[in-house]
Design a protein around this motif. Structure first.
Motif, mmCIF file in Angstrom:
data_model
loop_
_atom_site.group_PDB
_atom_site.id
_atom_site.type_symbol
_atom_site.label_atom_id
_atom_site.label_comp_id
_atom_site.label_asym_id
_atom_site.label_seq_id
_atom_site.Cartn_x
_atom_site.Cartn_y
_atom_site.Cartn_z
ATOM 1 N N GLN A 28 0.840 -1.201 0.000
ATOM 2 C CA GLN A 28 0.000 0.000 0.000
ATOM 3 C C GLN A 28 0.868 1.241 0.000
ATOM 4 O O GLN A 28 1.921 1.282 0.631
ATOM 5 C CB GLN A 28 -0.909 0.010 1.224
ATOM 6 C CG GLN A 28 -1.912 1.164 1.248
ATOM 7 C CD GLN A 28 -2.736 1.142 2.522
ATOM 8 O OE1 GLN A 28 -2.300 1.617 3.572
ATOM 9 N NE2 GLN A 28 -3.923 0.557 2.440
ATOM 10 N N VAL A 29 0.417 2.262 -0.743
ATOM 11 C CA VAL A 29 1.063 3.576 -0.725
ATOM 12 C C VAL A 29 0.029 4.598 -0.271
ATOM 13 O O VAL A 29 -1.075 4.660 -0.813
ATOM 14 C CB VAL A 29 1.592 3.979 -2.116
ATOM 15 C CG1 VAL A 29 2.238 5.366 -2.053
ATOM 16 C CG2 VAL A 29 2.579 2.958 -2.653
ATOM 17 N N THR A 30 0.389 5.380 0.728
ATOM 18 C CA THR A 30 -0.425 6.523 1.124
ATOM 19 C C THR A 30 0.276 7.771 0.623
ATOM 20 O O THR A 30 1.438 8.016 0.955
ATOM 21 C CB THR A 30 -0.603 6.601 2.642
ATOM 22 O OG1 THR A 30 -1.256 5.414 3.094
ATOM 23 C CG2 THR A 30 -1.468 7.801 3.019
ATOM 24 N N ALA A 31 -0.427 8.543 -0.203
ATOM 25 C CA ALA A 31 0.160 9.733 -0.808
ATOM 26 C C ALA A 31 -0.728 10.937 -0.510
ATOM 27 O O ALA A 31 -1.676 11.215 -1.258
ATOM 28 C CB ALA A 31 0.319 9.543 -2.323
ATOM 29 N N PRO A 32 -0.489 11.639 0.583
ATOM 30 C CA PRO A 32 -1.292 12.819 0.908
ATOM 31 C C PRO A 32 -1.207 13.868 -0.198
ATOM 32 O O PRO A 32 -0.143 14.080 -0.791
ATOM 33 C CB PRO A 32 -0.664 13.343 2.204
ATOM 34 C CG PRO A 32 0.071 12.166 2.775
ATOM 35 C CD PRO A 32 0.554 11.384 1.601
ATOM 36 N N VAL A 33 -2.321 14.511 -0.490
ATOM 37 C CA VAL A 33 -2.385 15.541 -1.533
ATOM 38 C C VAL A 33 -3.057 16.785 -0.971
ATOM 39 O O VAL A 33 -3.793 16.727 0.016
ATOM 40 C CB VAL A 33 -3.154 15.041 -2.774
ATOM 41 C CG1 VAL A 33 -2.385 13.925 -3.478
ATOM 42 C CG2 VAL A 33 -4.561 14.568 -2.397
ATOM 43 N N ARG A 34 -2.801 17.904 -1.621
ATOM 44 C CA ARG A 34 -3.379 19.167 -1.151
ATOM 45 C C ARG A 34 -4.800 19.373 -1.656
ATOM 46 O O ARG A 34 -5.545 20.179 -1.095
ATOM 47 C CB ARG A 34 -2.501 20.346 -1.590
ATOM 48 C CG ARG A 34 -1.159 20.411 -0.860
ATOM 49 C CD ARG A 34 -0.375 21.634 -1.301
ATOM 50 N NE ARG A 34 0.840 21.821 -0.536
ATOM 51 C CZ ARG A 34 2.001 21.246 -0.818
ATOM 52 N NH1 ARG A 34 2.091 20.428 -1.866
ATOM 53 N NH2 ARG A 34 3.072 21.475 -0.075
ATOM 54 N N ARG A 35 -5.160 18.700 -2.739
ATOM 55 C CA ARG A 35 -6.524 18.851 -3.270
ATOM 56 C C ARG A 35 -7.016 17.520 -3.810
ATOM 57 O O ARG A 35 -6.241 16.717 -4.343
ATOM 58 C CB ARG A 35 -6.572 19.927 -4.361
ATOM 59 C CG ARG A 35 -5.648 19.654 -5.535
ATOM 60 C CD ARG A 35 -5.740 20.735 -6.598
ATOM 61 N NE ARG A 35 -4.818 20.479 -7.694
ATOM 62 C CZ ARG A 35 -5.042 19.627 -8.680
ATOM 63 N NH1 ARG A 35 -6.177 18.934 -8.716
ATOM 64 N NH2 ARG A 35 -4.159 19.447 -9.649
ATOM 65 N N ALA A 36 -8.312 17.291 -3.674
ATOM 66 C CA ALA A 36 -8.916 16.055 -4.158
ATOM 67 C C ALA A 36 -8.753 15.950 -5.669
ATOM 68 O O ALA A 36 -8.859 16.942 -6.395
ATOM 69 C CB ALA A 36 -10.392 16.015 -3.782
ATOM 70 N N GLY A 37 -8.479 14.745 -6.141
ATOM 71 C CA GLY A 37 -8.340 14.513 -7.574
ATOM 72 C C GLY A 37 -6.953 14.768 -8.117
ATOM 73 O O GLY A 37 -6.724 14.624 -9.321
ATOM 74 N N ALA A 38 -6.019 15.159 -7.262
ATOM 75 C CA ALA A 38 -4.656 15.429 -7.737
ATOM 76 C C ALA A 38 -3.981 14.164 -8.244
ATOM 77 O O ALA A 38 -3.109 14.218 -9.111
ATOM 78 C CB ALA A 38 -3.819 16.052 -6.624
#
Length: 213
Positions: A28-38
């Motif tokens: 599993q990779v968790t990749a936090p993003v600043r905006r949904a859909g990035a």
């Protein structure tokens, strides 16, 4: 393994994400993003929580991973000021590392830069050196500092000076020492992923000559 990838929307980060999702060792990779859909979410292998780096969630369970790979970074032009640049390349990186360490993540891998030196007179190199220094103080079982030179690859944003430098170094590459050559983004991503999947104890440095094209 479970990986936490910070900076997955950038040039190196996107390549690293592709490589990680193609590797059978990565569960599993968790990749936090600043905006949904990035990023295209692909549960359960890819999770993309939306975060504000000014107010990171301290109790999120995804801080606990087998390794963190951090490709966060900006430019002075994009940041708009030295203070804003330092906030991203030092403040955000260090805060995320502190939270991961607090949750028991044993390994941290950082995209730094050639010339990183907390005592440097050059602002960019000094900030990179300061974040390296402060990461070492957190006591990760494994800390890998990947120090590329000029990163080669197609970016989404315009960087005319960097593009010109890539063209010049591309022509001169065969004549230059390996440490001075362009560091291709895919090679950087491979080094980051390798360091996360096979973390060596203590502090390790991957220099630019190991990444040269």
């Amino acid at each position: 393994m479970k990986l936490l990838l910070l900076g997955a929307t950038g040039l190196v980060g996107r390549l690293l994400l592709e490589q990680a999702l193609a590797d059978a060792r990565v569960r599993q990779v968790t990749a936090p993003v600043r905006r949904a859909g990035a990023l295209p979410v692909q549960p359960p292998r890819l999770l993309c929580p939306v975060v504000d780096y000014q107010r990171l969630p301290e109790d999120a369970d995804w801080w606990r991973a087998d390794a963190v790979v951090c490709t966060l970074g900006t430019t002075l032009k994009a940041a708009g000021s030295r203070e804003a640049f330092r906030q991203v390349d030092h403040g955000h990186v260090l805060q995320a590392a502190q939270l991961a360490r607090r949750h028991g993540t044993p390994a941290f891998v950082l995209t730094s830069a050639t010339g990183a030196d907390a005592g440097s007179r050059l602002f960019y190199n000094r900030v990179k050196g300061e974040v390296e220094r402060d990461l070492k103080a957190l006591g990760f079982a494994s800390l890998t500092l990947v120090r590329p030179g000029l990163i080669g690859g197609a970016r989404t944003e315009s960087r005319p000076a960097e593009r010109l430098s890539q063209q010049v170094l591309g022509l001169l590459g065969p004549l230059l020492p390996r440490a001075w050559r362009i560091s291709p983004a895919p090679a950087i991503a491979r080094a980051l992923l390798r360091s996360a999947l096979q973390p060596a104890p203590g502090v390790q440095v991957v220099p630019a000559d190991a990444l040269a094209g």
